[in-house]
Design a protein around this motif. Structure first.
Motif, short mmCIF file in Angstrom:
data_model
loop_
_atom_site.label_atom_id
_atom_site.label_comp_id
_atom_site.label_asym_id
_atom_site.label_seq_id
_atom_site.Cartn_x
_atom_site.Cartn_y
_atom_site.Cartn_z
N CYS A 39 0.83 -1.21 0.00
CA CYS A 39 0.00 0.00 0.00
C CYS A 39 0.86 1.26 0.00
CB CYS A 39 -0.92 0.02 1.22
SG CYS A 39 -2.23 -1.19 1.16
N LEU A 145 -5.97 -2.67 -6.31
CA LEU A 145 -6.01 -3.18 -4.94
C LEU A 145 -5.20 -2.31 -3.99
CD1 LEU A 145 -7.05 -5.56 -3.23
CD2 LEU A 145 -4.92 -6.74 -3.76
N THR A 151 -9.88 0.96 -1.61
CA THR A 151 -9.32 -0.30 -1.11
C THR A 151 -8.00 -0.07 -0.40
OG1 THR A 151 -8.28 -0.71 -3.26
CG2 THR A 151 -10.43 -1.72 -2.86
N ARG A 152 -7.22 0.88 -0.86
CA ARG A 152 -5.93 1.17 -0.21
C ARG A 152 -6.16 1.64 1.21
NH1 ARG A 152 -2.15 6.02 -0.56
NH2 ARG A 152 -0.16 5.15 0.01
N LEU A 155 -7.28 -1.34 3.37
CA LEU A 155 -6.19 -2.26 3.67
C LEU A 155 -5.21 -1.67 4.67
CD1 LEU A 155 -5.46 -3.81 0.17
CD2 LEU A 155 -6.46 -4.93 2.15
#
Length: 182
Positions: A39, A145, A151-152, A155
């Motif tokens: 990330c 992703l 989403t980052r 996560l």
């Protein structure tokens, strides 16, 4: 008379069993690092690649400008010293005609300005260890992703939650011993 009531602060607290707690702590921290590292690193890598590609495009533009400059310098030298070049420019750009010439119209498609050749970009390769690792990972859209905002963020929050959980659940606690009044 004896007190049957005991003060909970006076009793010694036994430390939690340490059999697998250290291992579980590092497993949770490792899992968080495995999620958190891409990330952080993948967006930086994509920015680096974009800068490298932009540099290649600018370098190609610079080479084209140098070639055009060289061509213009040759044309200037020819206009300063070659009478045939001066006559060609006068006919083409100023439509000069010698009175004794006969002009014959010809229909020819005019050519547009020469367009620059497309730039062929050289791929920016990751370091050898990262390339080895990515060959073994499954095919998926890692940019969506690990780089896309929703989403980052999720996560990174989950990775932070794993680290907090590891500290809360498995960090060795300090045993406070209170002195008994005596």
């Amino acid at each position: 008379m004896t007190d049957d009531f005991s003060n909970p602060l006076d009793q010694e607290q036994a430390p939690p069993p340490s059999g697998g707690s250290g291992l579980m702590f590092w497993i949770l921290v490792g899992m968080a690092a495995v999620v958190f590292a891409p990330c952080v690193l993948l967006p930086v890598w994509r920015d680096y690649q974009a800068l490298q590609y932009a540099e290649q495009v600018e370098q190609a533009g610079l080479e084209q400008a140098r070639a055009e400059l060289h061509q213009q310098q040759r044309r200037l030298e020819a206009l300063q010293s070659d009478p045939a070049a001066i006559a060609r420019v006068a006919r083409r750009e100023f439509r000069y005609r010698d009175p004794q010439e006969i002009a014959v119209p010809v229909s020819v498609r005019p050519e547009g300005p020469l367009e620059a050749a497309p730039v062929v970009l050289t791929p920016v390769q990751p370091p050898a260890a990262v390339a080895w690792l990515t060959e073994r990972l499954p095919e998926t859209d890692y940019d969506r992703l690990f780089c896309a905002a929703p989403t980052r963020t999720i996560l990174m929050g989950l990775a932070g939650g794993l680290v907090c959980s590891a500290f809360l659940l498995y960090w060795p606690r300090r045993v406070d011993r209170c002195a008994k009044p005596g």
